[in-house]
Design a protein around this motif. Sequence first.
Motif, PDB file in Angstrom:
ATOM      1  N   ILE B 273       0.847  -1.203   0.000  1.00  0.00           N
ATOM      2  CA  ILE B 273       0.000   0.000   0.000  1.00  0.00           C
ATOM      3  C   ILE B 273       0.880   1.249   0.000  1.00  0.00           C
ATOM      4  O   ILE B 273       0.636   2.199  -0.734  1.00  0.00           O
ATOM      5  N   LEU B 274       1.938   1.237   0.802  1.00  0.00           N
ATOM      6  CA  LEU B 274       2.798   2.420   0.870  1.00  0.00           C
ATOM      7  C   LEU B 274       3.585   2.602  -0.422  1.00  0.00           C
ATOM      8  O   LEU B 274       3.888   3.722  -0.813  1.00  0.00           O
ATOM      9  N   GLU B 275       3.891   1.488  -1.086  1.00  0.00           N
ATOM     10  CA  GLU B 275       4.587   1.619  -2.370  1.00  0.00           C
ATOM     11  C   GLU B 275       3.711   2.262  -3.433  1.00  0.00           C
ATOM     12  O   GLU B 275       4.224   2.836  -4.393  1.00  0.00           O
ATOM     13  N   LEU B 276       2.400   2.168  -3.249  1.00  0.00           N
ATOM     14  CA  LEU B 276       1.500   2.876  -4.165  1.00  0.00           C
ATOM     15  C   LEU B 276       1.816   4.366  -4.140  1.00  0.00           C
ATOM     16  O   LEU B 276       1.923   5.016  -5.183  1.00  0.00           O
ATOM     17  N   PHE B 277       1.995   4.901  -2.908  1.00  0.00           N
ATOM     18  CA  PHE B 277       2.272   6.336  -2.791  1.00  0.00           C
ATOM     19  C   PHE B 277       3.641   6.665  -3.380  1.00  0.00           C
ATOM     20  O   PHE B 277       3.815   7.701  -4.015  1.00  0.00           O
ATOM     21  N   GLU B 278       4.613   5.770  -3.139  1.00  0.00           N
ATOM     22  CA  GLU B 278       5.950   5.995  -3.713  1.00  0.00           C
ATOM     23  C   GLU B 278       5.863   6.044  -5.232  1.00  0.00           C
ATOM     24  O   GLU B 278       6.482   6.872  -5.889  1.00  0.00           O
ATOM     25  N   SER B 279       5.072   5.133  -5.801  1.00  0.00           N
ATOM     26  CA  SER B 279       4.934   5.085  -7.249  1.00  0.00           C
ATOM     27  C   SER B 279       4.263   6.350  -7.764  1.00  0.00           C
ATOM     28  O   SER B 279       4.663   6.890  -8.801  1.00  0.00           O
ATOM     29  N   ILE B 280       3.263   6.827  -7.019  1.00  0.00           N
ATOM     30  CA  ILE B 280       2.582   8.056  -7.446  1.00  0.00           C
ATOM     31  C   ILE B 280       3.588   9.208  -7.465  1.00  0.00           C
ATOM     32  O   ILE B 280       3.657   9.976  -8.427  1.00  0.00           O
ATOM     33  N   ASN B 281       4.418   9.282  -6.412  1.00  0.00           N
ATOM     34  CA  ASN B 281       5.452  10.325  -6.376  1.00  0.00           C
ATOM     35  C   ASN B 281       6.397  10.206  -7.552  1.00  0.00           C
ATOM     36  O   ASN B 281       6.766  11.198  -8.180  1.00  0.00           O
ATOM     37  N   LEU B 282       6.812   8.953  -7.842  1.00  0.00           N
ATOM     38  CA  LEU B 282       7.753   8.725  -8.939  1.00  0.00           C
ATOM     39  C   LEU B 282       7.152   9.172 -10.263  1.00  0.00           C
ATOM     40  O   LEU B 282       7.823   9.841 -11.065  1.00  0.00           O
ATOM     41  N   ILE B 283       5.880   8.811 -10.494  1.00  0.00           N
ATOM     42  CA  ILE B 283       5.268   9.164 -11.769  1.00  0.00           C
ATOM     43  C   ILE B 283       5.178  10.671 -11.911  1.00  0.00           C
ATOM     44  O   ILE B 283       5.461  11.234 -12.975  1.00  0.00           O
ATOM     45  N   ARG B 284       4.854  11.350 -10.807  1.00  0.00           N
ATOM     46  CA  ARG B 284       4.782  12.810 -10.865  1.00  0.00           C
ATOM     47  C   ARG B 284       6.155  13.397 -11.204  1.00  0.00           C
ATOM     48  O   ARG B 284       6.263  14.316 -12.021  1.00  0.00           O
ATOM     49  N   ALA B 285       7.206  12.820 -10.581  1.00  0.00           N
ATOM     50  CA  ALA B 285       8.564  13.306 -10.864  1.00  0.00           C
ATOM     51  C   ALA B 285       8.920  13.058 -12.323  1.00  0.00           C
ATOM     52  O   ALA B 285       9.511  13.920 -12.991  1.00  0.00           O
ATOM     53  N   ILE B 286       8.534  11.874 -12.838  1.00  0.00           N
ATOM     54  CA  ILE B 286       8.864  11.556 -14.228  1.00  0.00           C
ATOM     55  C   ILE B 286       8.160  12.532 -15.166  1.00  0.00           C
ATOM     56  O   ILE B 286       8.769  13.071 -16.094  1.00  0.00           O
ATOM     57  N   LEU B 287       6.885  12.777 -14.896  1.00  0.00           N
ATOM     58  CA  LEU B 287       6.134  13.673 -15.775  1.00  0.00           C
ATOM     59  C   LEU B 287       6.719  15.075 -15.748  1.00  0.00           C
ATOM     60  O   LEU B 287       6.712  15.794 -16.747  1.00  0.00           O
ATOM     61  N   GLU B 288       7.232  15.458 -14.582  1.00  0.00           N
ATOM     62  CA  GLU B 288       7.817  16.783 -14.469  1.00  0.00           C
ATOM     63  C   GLU B 288       9.131  16.878 -15.239  1.00  0.00           C
ATOM     64  O   GLU B 288       9.394  17.849 -15.929  1.00  0.00           O
ATOM     65  N   LYS B 289       9.937  15.813 -15.102  1.00  0.00           N
ATOM     66  CA  LYS B 289      11.288  15.862 -15.672  1.00  0.00           C
ATOM     67  C   LYS B 289      11.326  15.436 -17.129  1.00  0.00           C
ATOM     68  O   LYS B 289      12.358  15.579 -17.778  1.00  0.00           O
ATOM     69  N   LEU B 290      10.231  14.869 -17.628  1.00  0.00           N
ATOM     70  CA  LEU B 290      10.202  14.236 -18.950  1.00  0.00           C
ATOM     71  C   LEU B 290      10.958  15.044 -20.013  1.00  0.00           C
ATOM     72  O   LEU B 290      10.520  16.120 -20.425  1.00  0.00           O
ATOM     73  N   PRO B 291      12.161  14.580 -20.425  1.00  0.00           N
ATOM     74  CA  PRO B 291      12.950  15.340 -21.398  1.00  0.00           C
ATOM     75  C   PRO B 291      12.396  15.161 -22.809  1.00  0.00           C
ATOM     76  O   PRO B 291      11.660  14.211 -23.080  1.00  0.00           O
ATOM     77  N   ASP B 292      12.754  16.094 -23.702  1.00  0.00           N
ATOM     78  CA  ASP B 292      12.354  15.959 -25.103  1.00  0.00           C
ATOM     79  C   ASP B 292      13.325  15.047 -25.823  1.00  0.00           C
ATOM     80  O   ASP B 292      14.425  14.776 -25.358  1.00  0.00           O
ATOM     81  N   GLY B 293      12.893  14.615 -26.976  1.00  0.00           N
ATOM     82  CA  GLY B 293      13.794  13.770 -27.761  1.00  0.00           C
ATOM     83  C   GLY B 293      13.018  12.681 -28.455  1.00  0.00           C
ATOM     84  O   GLY B 293      11.823  12.533 -28.268  1.00  0.00           O
ATOM     85  N   PRO B 294      13.741  11.906 -29.287  1.00  0.00           N
ATOM     86  CA  PRO B 294      13.066  10.815 -29.991  1.00  0.00           C
ATOM     87  C   PRO B 294      12.755   9.684 -29.016  1.00  0.00           C
ATOM     88  O   PRO B 294      13.407   9.557 -27.983  1.00  0.00           O
ATOM     89  N   ILE B 295      11.758   8.883 -29.351  1.00  0.00           N
ATOM     90  CA  ILE B 295      11.455   7.778 -28.440  1.00  0.00           C
ATOM     91  C   ILE B 295      12.090   6.469 -28.899  1.00  0.00           C
ATOM     92  O   ILE B 295      12.263   5.564 -28.117  1.00  0.00           O
ATOM     93  N   TYR B 296      12.404   6.339 -30.172  1.00  0.00           N
ATOM     94  CA  TYR B 296      13.186   5.154 -30.563  1.00  0.00           C
ATOM     95  C   TYR B 296      14.214   5.512 -31.627  1.00  0.00           C
ATOM     96  O   TYR B 296      14.155   6.569 -32.245  1.00  0.00           O
ATOM     97  N   LYS B 297      15.175   4.611 -31.831  1.00  0.00           N
ATOM     98  CA  LYS B 297      16.335   4.954 -32.650  1.00  0.00           C
ATOM     99  C   LYS B 297      16.047   4.788 -34.138  1.00  0.00           C
ATOM    100  O   LYS B 297      15.891   5.731 -34.882  1.00  0.00           O
ATOM    101  N   GLU B 298      15.974   3.533 -34.549  1.00  0.00           N
ATOM    102  CA  GLU B 298      15.759   3.264 -35.968  1.00  0.00           C
ATOM    103  C   GLU B 298      14.943   1.990 -36.088  1.00  0.00           C
ATOM    104  O   GLU B 298      14.535   1.404 -35.087  1.00  0.00           O
ATOM    105  N   SER B 299      14.738   1.553 -37.285  1.00  0.00           N
ATOM    106  CA  SER B 299      13.913   0.376 -37.516  1.00  0.00           C
ATOM    107  C   SER B 299      14.445  -0.825 -36.735  1.00  0.00           C
ATOM    108  O   SER B 299      15.646  -1.084 -36.693  1.00  0.00           O
ATOM    109  N   VAL B 300      13.543  -1.547 -36.108  1.00  0.00           N
ATOM    110  CA  VAL B 300      13.966  -2.673 -35.278  1.00  0.00           C
ATOM    111  C   VAL B 300      14.668  -3.741 -36.094  1.00  0.00           C
ATOM    112  O   VAL B 300      15.551  -4.442 -35.598  1.00  0.00           O
ATOM    113  N   ILE B 301      14.295  -3.873 -37.359  1.00  0.00           N
ATOM    114  CA  ILE B 301      14.934  -4.883 -38.218  1.00  0.00           C
ATOM    115  C   ILE B 301      16.422  -4.593 -38.347  1.00  0.00           C
ATOM    116  O   ILE B 301      17.274  -5.466 -38.179  1.00  0.00           O
TER     117      ILE B 301
END
Lengths: 112, 405, 315
Positions: B273-301
Amino acid sequence: MKLGNMLRDALRALLHKPVTVRYLTRAGEMVSVPERYRGKIVYDKEACIGCLLCIRTCPSGVITTTEEKKVSFNISRCVFCAQCAEICPTDAIRLGSDFEIVTSEKEDLIVQ
Amino acid sequence: MTEKFDEVKEVKVDYTRLRVPLGPVHPALKEPISLTVTVRREEILDVVIRLGHVHRGIEALAETRNLIQTLYLVERICGICSHSHTTGFVQALEEIGEIELSDRSLHLRSLIFELERMQSHLFLIGIMAYEIGFDTLFMFTWYEREKILDLFEEITGNRIHHSMNTLGGVRWDLSPSFVEKVNCSLNKIEKSAKYIQEVFQDKTVEKRLCGVGVLDYDEARELCVVGPTARGSGVKVDIRKAYPYAAYSELKDDFSVVLRNTADAQARTQVRILELFESINLIRAILEKLPDGPIYKESVIKLMKKIPEGEATSLVEAPRGELLYFVRTNGKEGLWRLNVRTPTIPNVLGLKPMLIGSEIADIPVTVASIDPCMACANRITVVDQDKRETIVTDLKNLRNRGKKQ
Amino acid sequence: MNTVIILLITFPLVFLLSLLFEGIDRKVHARMQKRIGPPIIQPFYDFVKLFNKERIIPMTASSRIFTTVPIIAAAASILGASIPVASLIAGSNVGGDLIIILYLLTISPIMVMIGGSSSGNPYGAVGFSRKMTMLIAYEVPMLICILSVSVNYTSLAYYDIVLTQVKIGSLLALARPSMAAAAAAFVLCMPAYTETVPFDMSEAKTEIVHGSLVEYGGPYLGLVKLAKSASNFALSFLAVSLFFYTPALLERYFSPELGGAMLLCLVTTLIFMVFTMTVPRTIFARLKIGQAFKFYWLVPLTLSIISVALSILGL
């Protein structure tokens, strides 16, 4: 320590509507799906150039070649990962929003 | 002659003992595991645990496929922690192929990871409530879980097998409108997580959970239990802190490791239950820090072709604990060997010391409290019919088999 | 002769009412959990469905006991439920007094218990031992409550006690402190008798797979379920008419023989059932057998003994 923490909420729930969402929200109207939903494959035969990259990456062997160097999909094996749609260089494959794919006819599940 | 008669031992049959088979099919067990429990009245005297009812041969199947196909195969090892499995696998491949990832994709990986952890923990909290006969709490908890699944459906297009990971990045981006939606849902979930925490302090709930299935610190260390099971016994293990992966090295300060010392089912549930709150904090931090950039490199093949022969291990902290992937590629887009050590394997060993000495009523609570995922934990048993032999293969044999090929 | 005819009329009525009440109970339970829930007549569907299913008798079971026991249980609980209902309809004592009603209502759980243990399943055996413990836990305070009532009004006849309430124009539970204590103890025994959470350890689904019911299926299960819902209805009706006979408050408008009084009594029974069965089932977790036993011998037993002591003192 408390006793009967849920009493208030349980009684309050009696006054509200249940949260269950019906499959048919209205007669003949389905639950809406989000934009990125991965449903039944939609195949644009004209745009396909026959590169067969989709066959190489498909994890469950859905895709087979046809005689005219195009592909056909057997949806009954599909796991809806959308890898074929991602790899397709001409965007000929797309995953639509159709999720009602239960049928008694095997032919209905083959997209060509 | 009389002496001989004296030597004959009397066979004592203890009629007070009762052997209760629990599983492989039992309403308390969500997945098949066989526990043979010897009881006297309500007290448990002995437990024999047997696994192996849902072996699917995924490791062997992976050796016949190419890397991209295996990516979707390992996702299906577990429905609840599907993202953890793909992350573990993809990380090992990226280590072999020396593929560098953009910051944005790493952050998105962590985001989905934390959402998945919340989803999994809510799932287990609901199961715990169901096991103690508290159906209303079960319904309420799973209603909250549904909100996270809806988020998954909006972000990735699927509720359970989200297939977010791909070689060299992630597959779906998070637009600003999604960020808002996630934030909005988080607020709601935080509110109800507080409510769930409150309800779990109910007297009837505490009576069922406190002092049940105790696994003390030393035993937990000895059996190498992982994840919330270990943290509930006071063992400080968390791969996110110890060996940071994805974006966790940047997010180190945004969460703490939840520890409890009472080592019972209540402690393990509290940790979750307490890890739920930790996860909520983490997600908020991630959304705040979310850097710009591409999400993948090149074709998976193209990336797949570049991956040379080599081997790597990767560790991730799945919702249930430490998840290890050992991958050995053959340089021709395929695999020599894939080995997965899921968190349930060490955790299920903890069941025996937890159960002995407790009551029958405690079995479902104890089994559920380690959050077992049986399908993940089943291992190969080779049965040779001609020789009438049964061999349980171990890691060493499997590694040798990989080298031979 | 008259008695028999009235009882025969009451049988189908009790059958319908008990299943209907169970359906309402399930619906309210579902709505408290924010679900839609089954239709109210679902128990009837279940009953018909179970009667169309195959009869399966496990090989380990002693088949005669296994098959006859559900019939006895259903018959006893329906008879136990009809006696108070018939008494109210006829306006006199029909069939028997309080002792026989309680006796009949105890028969049905005991029969289910025996059936479970005769099935040869270890879960049935565990269910038997748990149910036995619970029976001792709640039956003693319940009987002492009835004893207290009879000491107070020097009568064991069911209808006399109902009439007493009409005479004094008030509920029995409010009439005297001794009766209030008896009513409280009786109400606390309700969830244990009806085997709902928090006291359903004898047929805990996640622990011992419905205990005694584990091997039952088809028509036998239908009969056992009927027995359970009939005895639940009977006990609620009994508790309401003994301690909370609401028509007594409105005796100006209802003479006790009229259908209106019966209807009001049934509505009270429904509300009583929701608050003693459905609400605890919704808001509590299941206790362990030891904890439940301790609770019953601490609270309801003390209450019932206090009640007897008070009634001997004439309070």
